[in-house]
Scaffold this motif. Structure first.
Motif, PDB file in Angstrom:
ATOM      1  N   PHE A 153      11.829   1.852  -3.864  1.00 41.66           N
ATOM      2  CA  PHE A 153      10.923   2.897  -3.405  1.00 41.66           C
ATOM      3  C   PHE A 153      10.640   3.816  -4.593  1.00 41.66           C
ATOM      4  O   PHE A 153      11.566   4.371  -5.191  1.00 41.66           O
ATOM      5  N   VAL A 154       9.371   3.953  -4.936  1.00 36.35           N
ATOM      6  CA  VAL A 154       8.979   4.812  -6.056  1.00 36.35           C
ATOM      7  C   VAL A 154       8.286   6.038  -5.488  1.00 36.35           C
ATOM      8  O   VAL A 154       7.222   5.939  -4.862  1.00 36.35           O
ATOM      9  N   ASN A 155       8.895   7.190  -5.703  1.00 39.63           N
ATOM     10  CA  ASN A 155       8.448   8.445  -5.113  1.00 39.63           C
ATOM     11  C   ASN A 155       7.548   9.231  -6.079  1.00 39.63           C
ATOM     12  O   ASN A 155       7.764   9.237  -7.280  1.00 39.63           O
ATOM     13  N   GLY A 156       6.561   9.933  -5.490  1.00 45.40           N
ATOM     14  CA  GLY A 156       5.667  10.751  -6.298  1.00 45.40           C
ATOM     15  C   GLY A 156       5.578  12.200  -5.849  1.00 45.40           C
ATOM     16  O   GLY A 156       4.676  12.914  -6.275  1.00 45.40           O
ATOM     17  N   HIS A 157       6.505  12.643  -5.007  1.00 42.48           N
ATOM     18  CA  HIS A 157       6.464  14.016  -4.475  1.00 42.48           C
ATOM     19  C   HIS A 157       7.867  14.596  -4.471  1.00 42.48           C
ATOM     20  O   HIS A 157       8.803  13.988  -3.927  1.00 42.48           O
ATOM     21  N   GLY A 158       8.016  15.784  -5.064  1.00 44.33           N
ATOM     22  CA  GLY A 158       9.332  16.395  -5.173  1.00 44.33           C
ATOM     23  C   GLY A 158      10.026  16.582  -3.845  1.00 44.33           C
ATOM     24  O   GLY A 158      11.252  16.429  -3.745  1.00 44.33           O
ATOM     25  N   GLY A 159       9.277  16.899  -2.799  1.00 42.73           N
ATOM     26  CA  GLY A 159       9.864  17.118  -1.485  1.00 42.73           C
ATOM     27  C   GLY A 159      10.440  15.866  -0.855  1.00 42.73           C
ATOM     28  O   GLY A 159      11.197  15.943   0.124  1.00 42.73           O
ATOM     29  N   ASN A 160      10.099  14.693  -1.405  1.00 40.73           N
ATOM     30  CA  ASN A 160      10.635  13.427  -0.893  1.00 40.73           C
ATOM     31  C   ASN A 160      11.904  12.990  -1.599  1.00 40.73           C
ATOM     32  O   ASN A 160      12.532  12.020  -1.184  1.00 40.73           O
ATOM     33  N   ALA A 161      12.271  13.649  -2.687  1.00 41.94           N
ATOM     34  CA  ALA A 161      13.322  13.117  -3.557  1.00 41.94           C
ATOM     35  C   ALA A 161      14.657  12.956  -2.828  1.00 41.94           C
ATOM     36  O   ALA A 161      15.307  11.899  -2.916  1.00 41.94           O
ATOM     37  N   ALA A 162      15.085  13.977  -2.100  1.00 36.14           N
ATOM     38  CA  ALA A 162      16.361  13.883  -1.382  1.00 36.14           C
ATOM     39  C   ALA A 162      16.292  12.816  -0.293  1.00 36.14           C
ATOM     40  O   ALA A 162      17.271  12.111  -0.026  1.00 36.14           O
ATOM     41  N   LEU A 163      15.135  12.678   0.327  1.00 39.86           N
ATOM     42  CA  LEU A 163      14.948  11.681   1.372  1.00 39.86           C
ATOM     43  C   LEU A 163      15.060  10.275   0.800  1.00 39.86           C
ATOM     44  O   LEU A 163      15.695   9.399   1.395  1.00 39.86           O
ATOM     45  N   ILE A 164      14.452  10.045  -0.362  1.00 36.61           N
ATOM     46  CA  ILE A 164      14.534   8.731  -0.998  1.00 36.61           C
ATOM     47  C   ILE A 164      15.981   8.406  -1.352  1.00 36.61           C
ATOM     48  O   ILE A 164      16.452   7.277  -1.168  1.00 36.61           O
ATOM     49  N   ASP A 165      16.709   9.398  -1.859  1.00 32.06           N
ATOM     50  CA  ASP A 165      18.126   9.189  -2.171  1.00 32.06           C
ATOM     51  C   ASP A 165      18.911   8.788  -0.918  1.00 32.06           C
ATOM     52  O   ASP A 165      19.762   7.893  -0.952  1.00 32.06           O
ATOM     53  N   ALA A 166      18.626   9.467   0.192  1.00 31.83           N
ATOM     54  CA  ALA A 166      19.312   9.142   1.452  1.00 31.83           C
ATOM     55  C   ALA A 166      18.935   7.746   1.942  1.00 31.83           C
ATOM     56  O   ALA A 166      19.784   6.986   2.419  1.00 31.83           O
ATOM     57  N   LEU A 167      17.669   7.410   1.803  1.00 37.32           N
ATOM     58  CA  LEU A 167      17.166   6.119   2.261  1.00 37.32           C
ATOM     59  C   LEU A 167      17.851   4.959   1.548  1.00 37.32           C
ATOM     60  O   LEU A 167      18.134   3.923   2.160  1.00 37.32           O
TER      61      LEU A 167
ATOM     62  N   GLU B 132       8.055  14.682   9.737  1.00 39.75           N
ATOM     63  CA  GLU B 132       9.418  15.186   9.817  1.00 39.75           C
ATOM     64  C   GLU B 132      10.328  14.305   8.953  1.00 39.75           C
ATOM     65  O   GLU B 132      10.069  13.111   8.764  1.00 39.75           O
ATOM     66  N   PHE B 133      11.393  14.888   8.433  1.00 37.34           N
ATOM     67  CA  PHE B 133      12.298  14.183   7.526  1.00 37.34           C
ATOM     68  C   PHE B 133      12.776  12.868   8.125  1.00 37.34           C
ATOM     69  O   PHE B 133      12.686  11.810   7.494  1.00 37.34           O
ATOM     70  N   GLU B 134      13.287  12.916   9.352  1.00 38.88           N
ATOM     71  CA  GLU B 134      13.833  11.707   9.960  1.00 38.88           C
ATOM     72  C   GLU B 134      12.752  10.691  10.289  1.00 38.88           C
ATOM     73  O   GLU B 134      12.977   9.479  10.211  1.00 38.88           O
TER      74      GLU B 134
ATOM     75  N   PRO C 267       0.847  -1.196   0.000  1.00 34.53           N
ATOM     76  CA  PRO C 267       0.000   0.000   0.000  1.00 34.53           C
ATOM     77  C   PRO C 267       0.882   1.245   0.000  1.00 34.53           C
ATOM     78  O   PRO C 267       2.002   1.217   0.526  1.00 34.53           O
ATOM     79  N   PRO C 268       0.416   2.339  -0.576  1.00 34.28           N
ATOM     80  CA  PRO C 268       1.256   3.544  -0.633  1.00 34.28           C
ATOM     81  C   PRO C 268       1.470   4.157   0.744  1.00 34.28           C
ATOM     82  O   PRO C 268       0.583   4.117   1.599  1.00 34.28           O
ATOM     83  N   VAL C 269       2.656   4.700   0.922  1.00 37.88           N
ATOM     84  CA  VAL C 269       2.928   5.523   2.103  1.00 37.88           C
ATOM     85  C   VAL C 269       2.405   6.907   1.755  1.00 37.88           C
ATOM     86  O   VAL C 269       2.956   7.589   0.899  1.00 37.88           O
ATOM     87  N   TRP C 270       1.332   7.321   2.402  1.00 37.69           N
ATOM     88  CA  TRP C 270       0.577   8.473   1.912  1.00 37.69           C
ATOM     89  C   TRP C 270       1.023   9.813   2.466  1.00 37.69           C
ATOM     90  O   TRP C 270       0.637  10.863   1.947  1.00 37.69           O
ATOM     91  N   SER C 271       1.820   9.835   3.519  1.00 40.95           N
ATOM     92  CA  SER C 271       2.283  11.110   4.059  1.00 40.95           C
ATOM     93  C   SER C 271       3.746  11.306   3.722  1.00 40.95           C
ATOM     94  O   SER C 271       4.560  10.404   3.944  1.00 40.95           O
ATOM     95  N   GLY C 272       4.088  12.462   3.173  1.00 41.41           N
ATOM     96  CA  GLY C 272       5.457  12.744   2.772  1.00 41.41           C
ATOM     97  C   GLY C 272       6.069  13.858   3.604  1.00 41.41           C
ATOM     98  O   GLY C 272       5.561  14.241   4.659  1.00 41.41           O
ATOM     99  N   PHE C 273       7.173  14.391   3.095  1.00 42.07           N
ATOM    100  CA  PHE C 273       7.876  15.505   3.730  1.00 42.07           C
ATOM    101  C   PHE C 273       7.498  16.767   2.969  1.00 42.07           C
ATOM    102  O   PHE C 273       8.001  17.025   1.876  1.00 42.07           O
ATOM    103  N   SER C 274       6.578  17.553   3.537  1.00 44.68           N
ATOM    104  CA  SER C 274       5.981  18.688   2.819  1.00 44.68           C
ATOM    105  C   SER C 274       5.878  19.951   3.662  1.00 44.68           C
ATOM    106  O   SER C 274       4.847  20.639   3.639  1.00 44.68           O
ATOM    107  N   PRO C 275       6.910  20.327   4.413  1.00 44.18           N
ATOM    108  CA  PRO C 275       6.782  21.511   5.275  1.00 44.18           C
ATOM    109  C   PRO C 275       6.541  22.795   4.491  1.00 44.18           C
ATOM    110  O   PRO C 275       5.909  23.726   5.010  1.00 44.18           O
ATOM    111  N   HIS C 276       7.006  22.855   3.249  1.00 44.95           N
ATOM    112  CA  HIS C 276       6.883  24.066   2.439  1.00 44.95           C
ATOM    113  C   HIS C 276       5.461  24.322   1.971  1.00 44.95           C
ATOM    114  O   HIS C 276       5.166  25.393   1.450  1.00 44.95           O
ATOM    115  N   HIS C 277       4.565  23.342   2.152  1.00 44.82           N
ATOM    116  CA  HIS C 277       3.163  23.509   1.744  1.00 44.82           C
ATOM    117  C   HIS C 277       2.235  23.821   2.915  1.00 44.82           C
ATOM    118  O   HIS C 277       1.053  24.117   2.713  1.00 44.82           O
TER     119      HIS C 277
END
Length: 267
Positions: free
Chosen positions: A121-135, A96-98, A76-86
Motif C-alpha cells: 500500500f503506497v500512501n499519499g496523505h499524511g492523515g493516512n500514515a498511522a492507518l497504513i501502519d496499522a493495516l 472514518e478510520f475503521e 486504481p487509487p483509493v481516492w478517499s482518505g482519513f481527513s477529519p482535520h480538513h
C-alpha cells in the motif's frame, strides 16, 4: 464515460481481463500495489484531488522504471482518505478510520486471492500514515503473503531536502513540495494567481515535526484551521515545475528500487 487511458500501461490492473491478472499473480515474486490518496482541501491554489493524483503518478512512474521481469500490477487509487482535520474548510470527502482500514483490508485480501506474493500500500496523505501502519499488521496476520506499506513523501527525504529553497516548514501541506509536483505533472489544475506566501508551520511542541520531510516524534490532533487561514501550509511561492520534475524522478527511482527489493525477497 470511462477514462480513455485505462489499460494503456502493462502494469494497470483495471484494464486487464481477469485471466491476465491471474497470470501476473501466479508469477514468482509478484507484487500488487494499491495507491491510497484523499480528496481534501489544499488551499486556494491546488485541487482537492492533489494527494490522490500525486500518489498515483508516483506509483506509475515507479512501475514504469522496473525491469520487464518484475511482475507487478497497480490497482486504481483509493481516492478517499482519513481527513477529519480538513473538513471545516469544505471540499473534503473523508472516511472514518475503521471504514477506510476495513476497505483497504478487503482490497488487499481479495487482490491477493489472485495469487500475488506481496501487496504494498503506497500512501499519499499524511492523515493516512498511522492507518497504513496499522493495516500492515491487521491484514498481515491473516495471510501468508507479505503485506507492506509506505508513504511516498517520506522516501529519499535527504535527497529532496537538498533541492528545497524553503526553510523547514516550507514543504508542508500544499507547500513547496506538493505545489512543485503539481506544476510539473498537472499545471492545468494549479491556480497560479492564488499562489502566494503560505502560512508557515507553527506547532506548539518542538517534537511535533516541521513538514512532509520532517514528521516529528510527537503526534497531536488539531483542526487544520488552527494552523492556517487558507488551508495550505508552507512555501508554495518557492515551487517550480523544474523542482517538481526532480522530486518526481528521485521518489519514483526510490519507490522502484523498493518494488524490486520486494519482488526479489518474495521469489
Amino acid at each position: 464515460m470511462i477514462h480513455e487511458t485505462i489499460g494503456t500501461n502493462e502494469w494497470e490492473w483495471a484494464g486487464k481481463p481477469y485471466a491476465a491478472i491471474k497470470d501476473v499473480g501466479r508469477q514468482d515474486g509478484s507484487i500488487l500495489v494499491v495507491p491510497v490518496g484523499s480528496v481534501e482541501q489544499h488551499g486556494h491554489h491546488l485541487p482537492v484531488i492533489t494527494d490522490t493524483l500525486l500518489v498515483e503518478a508516483m506509483v506509475h512512474g515507479a512501475a514504469e522504471s522496473l525491469r520487464d521481469d518484475v511482475p507487478i500490477l497497480v490497482t486504481p487509487p483509493v481516492w478517499s482518505g482519513f481527513s477529519p482535520h480538513h473538513l471545516s474548510f469544505g471540499g473534503t470527502l473523508s472516511l472514518e478510520f475503521e471504514h477506510l482500514r476495513q476497505t483497504l483490508e478487503d482490497i488487499g485480501r481479495t487482490g491477493l486471492e489472485n495469487g500475488f506474493d506481496a501487496v504494498c500500500f503506497v500512501n499519499g496523505h499524511g492523515g493516512n500514515a498511522a492507518l497504513i501502519d496499522a493495516l500492515v499488521s491487521t491484514l498481515g496476520k491473516t495471510t501468508d503473503a507479505e503485506v507492506l506499506g509506505t508513504t511516498y513523501f517520506q522516501l529519499a527525504a535527504s535527497e529532496i531536502a537538498a533541492l528545497r529553497d524553503s526553510d523547514p516548514g516550507g514543504m508542508a501541506h500544499g507547500g513547496e513540495y506538493e505545489t512543485s509536483l503539481m506544476l510539473y505533472l498537472r499545471p492545468d489544475l494549479v491556480v497560479d494567481a492564488m499562489i502566494e506566501e503560505g502560512t508557515r508551520w507553527d506547532e506548539h511542541y518542538e517534537w511535533g515535526g516541521g513538514d512532509l520531510l520532517e514528521g516529528g516524534q510527537l503526534s497531536v490532533y488539531r483542526e487544520f484551521e488552527e494552523y492556517s487561514d487558507t488551508g495550505d501550509i508552507g512555501a508554495p511561492e518557492l515551487a517550480s515545475a523544474e523542482k517538481g520534475e526532480r522530486i518526481h524522478d528521485i521518489v519514483t527511482d526510490e519507490l522502484g528500487a523498493m518494488f524490486t527489493a520486494i519482488h526479489e525477497h518474495n521469489r
